[in-house]
Motif scaffolding. Sequence first.
Motif, PDB file in Angstrom:
ATOM      1  N   LEU A  31     -28.899 -17.610 -11.797  1.00 22.89           N
ATOM      2  CA  LEU A  31     -29.310 -18.429 -10.675  1.00 22.89           C
ATOM      3  C   LEU A  31     -30.057 -19.637 -11.207  1.00 22.89           C
ATOM      4  O   LEU A  31     -30.869 -19.523 -12.117  1.00 22.89           O
ATOM      5  CB  LEU A  31     -30.230 -17.628  -9.746  1.00 22.89           C
ATOM      6  N   MET A  32     -29.775 -20.797 -10.648  1.00 23.40           N
ATOM      7  CA  MET A  32     -30.526 -22.005 -10.976  1.00 23.40           C
ATOM      8  C   MET A  32     -30.944 -22.662  -9.669  1.00 23.40           C
ATOM      9  O   MET A  32     -30.234 -22.562  -8.661  1.00 23.40           O
ATOM     10  CB  MET A  32     -29.704 -22.975 -11.822  1.00 23.40           C
ATOM     11  N   ARG A  43     -45.822 -23.633  -4.430  1.00 25.94           N
ATOM     12  CA  ARG A  43     -44.495 -24.114  -4.794  1.00 25.94           C
ATOM     13  C   ARG A  43     -43.483 -23.497  -3.823  1.00 25.94           C
ATOM     14  O   ARG A  43     -43.529 -22.298  -3.540  1.00 25.94           O
ATOM     15  CB  ARG A  43     -44.181 -23.717  -6.231  1.00 25.94           C
ATOM     16  N   GLU A  44     -42.572 -24.318  -3.326  1.00 28.16           N
ATOM     17  CA  GLU A  44     -41.591 -23.837  -2.355  1.00 28.16           C
ATOM     18  C   GLU A  44     -40.173 -24.076  -2.841  1.00 28.16           C
ATOM     19  O   GLU A  44     -39.888 -25.047  -3.548  1.00 28.16           O
ATOM     20  CB  GLU A  44     -41.787 -24.523  -0.998  1.00 28.16           C
ATOM     21  N   MET A  45     -39.294 -23.176  -2.434  1.00 24.79           N
ATOM     22  CA  MET A  45     -37.890 -23.300  -2.795  1.00 24.79           C
ATOM     23  C   MET A  45     -37.256 -24.450  -2.019  1.00 24.79           C
ATOM     24  O   MET A  45     -37.451 -24.576  -0.810  1.00 24.79           O
ATOM     25  CB  MET A  45     -37.150 -22.001  -2.499  1.00 24.79           C
ATOM     26  N   VAL A  46     -36.512 -25.269  -2.713  1.00 27.36           N
ATOM     27  CA  VAL A  46     -35.744 -26.342  -2.081  1.00 27.36           C
ATOM     28  C   VAL A  46     -34.290 -25.925  -1.950  1.00 27.36           C
ATOM     29  O   VAL A  46     -33.700 -25.986  -0.869  1.00 27.36           O
ATOM     30  CB  VAL A  46     -35.850 -27.644  -2.900  1.00 27.36           C
ATOM     31  N   ALA A  47     -33.710 -25.490  -3.055  1.00 26.98           N
ATOM     32  CA  ALA A  47     -32.316 -25.068  -3.046  1.00 26.98           C
ATOM     33  C   ALA A  47     -32.058 -24.247  -4.295  1.00 26.98           C
ATOM     34  O   ALA A  47     -32.697 -24.456  -5.321  1.00 26.98           O
ATOM     35  CB  ALA A  47     -31.380 -26.272  -3.011  1.00 26.98           C
ATOM     36  N   HIS A  48     -31.097 -23.326  -4.202  1.00 27.68           N
ATOM     37  CA  HIS A  48     -30.654 -22.655  -5.410  1.00 27.68           C
ATOM     38  C   HIS A  48     -29.163 -22.365  -5.330  1.00 27.68           C
ATOM     39  O   HIS A  48     -28.562 -22.390  -4.246  1.00 27.68           O
ATOM     40  CB  HIS A  48     -31.490 -21.430  -5.756  1.00 27.68           C
ATOM     41  N   ILE A  49     -28.593 -22.121  -6.492  1.00 27.68           N
ATOM     42  CA  ILE A  49     -27.159 -21.919  -6.612  1.00 27.68           C
ATOM     43  C   ILE A  49     -26.905 -20.826  -7.632  1.00 27.68           C
ATOM     44  O   ILE A  49     -27.507 -20.805  -8.708  1.00 27.68           O
ATOM     45  CB  ILE A  49     -26.459 -23.245  -6.994  1.00 27.68           C
ATOM     46  N   SER A  50     -26.018 -19.921  -7.289  1.00 26.87           N
ATOM     47  CA  SER A  50     -25.708 -18.801  -8.169  1.00 26.87           C
ATOM     48  C   SER A  50     -24.640 -19.196  -9.189  1.00 26.87           C
ATOM     49  O   SER A  50     -24.035 -20.267  -9.100  1.00 26.87           O
ATOM     50  CB  SER A  50     -25.228 -17.613  -7.341  1.00 26.87           C
ATOM     51  N   SER A  51     -24.398 -18.290 -10.117  1.00 25.57           N
ATOM     52  CA  SER A  51     -23.338 -18.536 -11.098  1.00 25.57           C
ATOM     53  C   SER A  51     -21.984 -18.612 -10.415  1.00 25.57           C
ATOM     54  O   SER A  51     -21.061 -19.250 -10.927  1.00 25.57           O
ATOM     55  CB  SER A  51     -23.339 -17.440 -12.170  1.00 25.57           C
ATOM     56  N   ARG A  64     -29.215 -32.819   4.019  1.00 28.42           N
ATOM     57  CA  ARG A  64     -29.649 -34.007   3.289  1.00 28.42           C
ATOM     58  C   ARG A  64     -29.540 -33.839   1.777  1.00 28.42           C
ATOM     59  O   ARG A  64     -29.245 -34.793   1.062  1.00 28.42           O
ATOM     60  CB  ARG A  64     -31.113 -34.343   3.640  1.00 28.42           C
ATOM     61  N   PHE A  65     -29.792 -32.631   1.297  1.00 26.92           N
ATOM     62  CA  PHE A  65     -29.767 -32.361  -0.145  1.00 26.92           C
ATOM     63  C   PHE A  65     -28.546 -31.518  -0.488  1.00 26.92           C
ATOM     64  O   PHE A  65     -28.133 -30.656   0.303  1.00 26.92           O
ATOM     65  CB  PHE A  65     -31.016 -31.594  -0.574  1.00 26.92           C
ATOM     66  N   THR A  66     -28.025 -31.730  -1.676  1.00 26.95           N
ATOM     67  CA  THR A  66     -26.897 -30.936  -2.166  1.00 26.95           C
ATOM     68  C   THR A  66     -27.172 -30.506  -3.598  1.00 26.95           C
ATOM     69  O   THR A  66     -27.450 -31.349  -4.459  1.00 26.95           O
ATOM     70  CB  THR A  66     -25.592 -31.728  -2.117  1.00 26.95           C
ATOM     71  N   ILE A  67     -27.078 -29.208  -3.827  1.00 19.12           N
ATOM     72  CA  ILE A  67     -27.264 -28.675  -5.174  1.00 19.12           C
ATOM     73  C   ILE A  67     -25.894 -28.367  -5.774  1.00 19.12           C
ATOM     74  O   ILE A  67     -24.979 -27.932  -5.065  1.00 19.12           O
ATOM     75  CB  ILE A  67     -28.164 -27.422  -5.163  1.00 19.12           C
ATOM     76  N   SER A  68     -25.767 -28.607  -7.066  1.00 20.49           N
ATOM     77  CA  SER A  68     -24.500 -28.313  -7.739  1.00 20.49           C
ATOM     78  C   SER A  68     -24.792 -27.946  -9.191  1.00 20.49           C
ATOM     79  O   SER A  68     -25.864 -28.246  -9.726  1.00 20.49           O
ATOM     80  CB  SER A  68     -23.551 -29.507  -7.658  1.00 20.49           C
ATOM     81  N   ARG A  69     -23.824 -27.310  -9.804  1.00 20.86           N
ATOM     82  CA  ARG A  69     -23.947 -26.951 -11.211  1.00 20.86           C
ATOM     83  C   ARG A  69     -22.865 -27.647 -12.004  1.00 20.86           C
ATOM     84  O   ARG A  69     -21.753 -27.880 -11.512  1.00 20.86           O
ATOM     85  CB  ARG A  69     -23.840 -25.428 -11.389  1.00 20.86           C
ATOM     86  N   GLY A  70     -23.214 -27.959 -13.238  1.00 20.45           N
ATOM     87  CA  GLY A  70     -22.252 -28.593 -14.109  1.00 20.45           C
ATOM     88  C   GLY A  70     -21.178 -27.619 -14.547  1.00 20.45           C
ATOM     89  O   GLY A  70     -21.292 -26.414 -14.354  1.00 20.45           O
ATOM     90  N   THR A  71     -20.143 -28.138 -15.163  1.00 23.79           N
ATOM     91  CA  THR A  71     -19.011 -27.315 -15.598  1.00 23.79           C
ATOM     92  C   THR A  71     -19.454 -26.220 -16.549  1.00 23.79           C
ATOM     93  O   THR A  71     -18.972 -25.089 -16.485  1.00 23.79           O
ATOM     94  CB  THR A  71     -17.953 -28.194 -16.284  1.00 23.79           C
ATOM     95  N   LYS A  73     -22.245 -24.756 -16.573  1.00 25.16           N
ATOM     96  CA  LYS A  73     -23.132 -23.851 -15.840  1.00 25.16           C
ATOM     97  C   LYS A  73     -24.542 -23.785 -16.389  1.00 25.16           C
ATOM     98  O   LYS A  73     -25.344 -23.020 -15.870  1.00 25.16           O
ATOM     99  CB  LYS A  73     -22.527 -22.435 -15.738  1.00 25.16           C
ATOM    100  N   ASN A  74     -24.881 -24.545 -17.422  1.00 25.28           N
ATOM    101  CA  ASN A  74     -26.275 -24.575 -17.852  1.00 25.28           C
ATOM    102  C   ASN A  74     -26.955 -25.869 -17.430  1.00 25.28           C
ATOM    103  O   ASN A  74     -27.995 -26.232 -17.959  1.00 25.28           O
ATOM    104  CB  ASN A  74     -26.390 -24.371 -19.365  1.00 25.28           C
ATOM    105  N   THR A  75     -26.337 -26.568 -16.489  1.00 19.76           N
ATOM    106  CA  THR A  75     -26.948 -27.740 -15.885  1.00 19.76           C
ATOM    107  C   THR A  75     -26.909 -27.592 -14.371  1.00 19.76           C
ATOM    108  O   THR A  75     -26.015 -26.961 -13.816  1.00 19.76           O
ATOM    109  CB  THR A  75     -26.215 -29.035 -16.270  1.00 19.76           C
ATOM    110  N   VAL A  76     -27.902 -28.173 -13.735  1.00 17.13           N
ATOM    111  CA  VAL A  76     -27.958 -28.139 -12.283  1.00 17.13           C
ATOM    112  C   VAL A  76     -28.439 -29.494 -11.783  1.00 17.13           C
ATOM    113  O   VAL A  76     -29.258 -30.149 -12.429  1.00 17.13           O
ATOM    114  CB  VAL A  76     -28.877 -26.990 -11.777  1.00 17.13           C
ATOM    115  N   TYR A  77     -27.887 -29.904 -10.654  1.00 18.11           N
ATOM    116  CA  TYR A  77     -28.194 -31.199 -10.083  1.00 18.11           C
ATOM    117  C   TYR A  77     -28.686 -31.024  -8.646  1.00 18.11           C
ATOM    118  O   TYR A  77     -28.324 -30.054  -7.964  1.00 18.11           O
ATOM    119  CB  TYR A  77     -26.952 -32.088 -10.084  1.00 18.11           C
TER     120      TYR A  77
END
Length: 113
Positions: A31-32, A43-51, A64-71, A73-77
């Motif tokens: 999870l990232m 501290r509060e959660m904004v967004a997270h994304i699983s593997s 308004r916000f979009t979370i994504s992971r790089g190809t 998978k060790n990067t998150v945007y």
Amino acid sequence: QVQLVESGGGLVQAGGSLRLSCAASRSTFDLMGWYRQTPGKQREMVAHISSGRNTNYADSVKGRFTISRGTGKNTVYLQMNSLKPEDTAVYYCRADLWPRTYWGQGTQVTVSS
């Protein structure tokens, strides 16, 4: 030791956009995510994304916000659009690889009205 390096914070006017990036030194994480904190508050959660790329957002940022992971998978945007002054905070990247949790050093986001 895993290191998370964030970038992309800064000063923007209300209604503007910013894109945060977080790169991990190694590993593929279960999870990232992104959290934020303002002085005197927890501290509060904004967004997270699983593997598996399942996402979850705080109600305050949905649409308004979009979370994504790089190809790799060790990067998150975090793409942040329609920013509001109340989005001003230090944003932290978080990465979980059971049983450990890793945090970045934080990047400041300031939204002026």
